[in-house]
Design a protein around this motif. Sequence first.
Motif, PDB file in Angstrom:
ATOM      1  N   GLN A  94      10.300 -10.517 -16.454  1.00 34.48           N
ATOM      2  CA  GLN A  94      10.773 -11.891 -16.569  1.00 34.48           C
ATOM      3  C   GLN A  94      11.050 -12.494 -15.180  1.00 34.48           C
ATOM      4  N   ASP A  95      11.711 -11.728 -14.316  1.00 34.76           N
ATOM      5  CA  ASP A  95      12.035 -12.248 -12.984  1.00 34.76           C
ATOM      6  C   ASP A  95      10.777 -12.527 -12.165  1.00 34.76           C
ATOM      7  N   ARG A 138       9.174 -15.714 -13.440  1.00 29.79           N
ATOM      8  CA  ARG A 138       9.864 -16.930 -12.982  1.00 29.79           C
ATOM      9  C   ARG A 138       9.505 -17.246 -11.534  1.00 29.79           C
ATOM     10  N   ARG A 139       9.443 -16.207 -10.701  1.00 29.36           N
ATOM     11  CA  ARG A 139       9.086 -16.436  -9.297  1.00 29.36           C
ATOM     12  C   ARG A 139       7.652 -16.957  -9.176  1.00 29.36           C
TER      13      ARG A 139
END
Length: 365
Positions: free
Chosen positions: A6-7, A10-11
């Motif tokens: 997920q991270d 997002r990036r």
Amino acid sequence: MNGISQDEARRAIEGQNPFPGTRGFAGEIDGALIRDVLGRELIYIETEPKQGVGRKWAFDPGQLQEPELVPAGYRYSLTEEEQEQIWNLPNPDPVTERKTALAQLSTAIETAIADVDPTIPVAFSGGVDSAYLAAATEGPLYVCGFEGSKDIIAAKKAAATLNRNLKIIELTHEQLRDATVEVVNAIGRTNTMDVTIALPLYLTAKQVADDGFDQLLLGQGADELFGGYAKVANASNDPRVSATTIREARNEVLKTIPDQMERDMRAIKNASVTPICPYLDDRVVSAALELPEELLIADDQRKVGLRQIAETKLPEEVAYRDKKALQYGSYVSRELDRLARQEGYKRRIDNHVEKYIRHLISKEN
């Protein structure tokens, strides 16, 4: 999420980075669905949202009533009829120094292959794409085709040159008939080209699964990335591409990968096998996009850069071997045409093989 955290997703969204270091990704994030820029993972959304509950989604289209494939590089909202393209394929200037471009590509390919379990099977046709993968790994080699087919002959020669054992999946007409129905149900398409490409992939994956493996290493993407098509080589006068230069035509062909990946992944996954495609690793794609034209096609030689890199690991006759496309080299296209004509679907009939395919499906239903 498949293929990314997920991270990381997002990036990639915030930085509009199409190549965050994956082999493709898709999934739900912050109330929306996303799919990577080359469509290497699949994700589907229900065409019509249900009032009050938003739109259902699934990685498997069979779990939805009216599945719609999220386009590559897009974000689809789950609560509103909102969609946006968040990633585009970059078009960087070519690296002008030939040695630098080759070194970048070689490092990218070797790194991508090193990240793969070296013991998984390789779909092996004896051409440079699969032979490079075989030379860098140690898993069993599988070739699929009819007796005497060009792929089987080439694979035997290449495997012997590499001193590797080869498992031959020798097809029969009965297998081809049965598998045609299974493949159409898996990929949701009946056109001849898609079915004849998917058939040997599915039958190879099926044998791989029967032998106890759940992954398969493939050379998908090599032709598109490295200049493997005649229409790219002849871009200036080939009506199949609108581009007029080799690099522009290569970039145009790259846009077909999402559609091809849907077909290939659905065929292979239907046999309970996960396809692994190192050439479609972000690092390889990035390096390939920077290749100058002379490392794509030169003096009627296609995939020049890949062959020059592969030559360090493969005998010259393997690295520079010409190979027919899968559906032709395996004789699957030829033999499905033969079955169609035997059933009365003669070549004078428009789309005679597709009509035969639809006939087989109707008999099953």
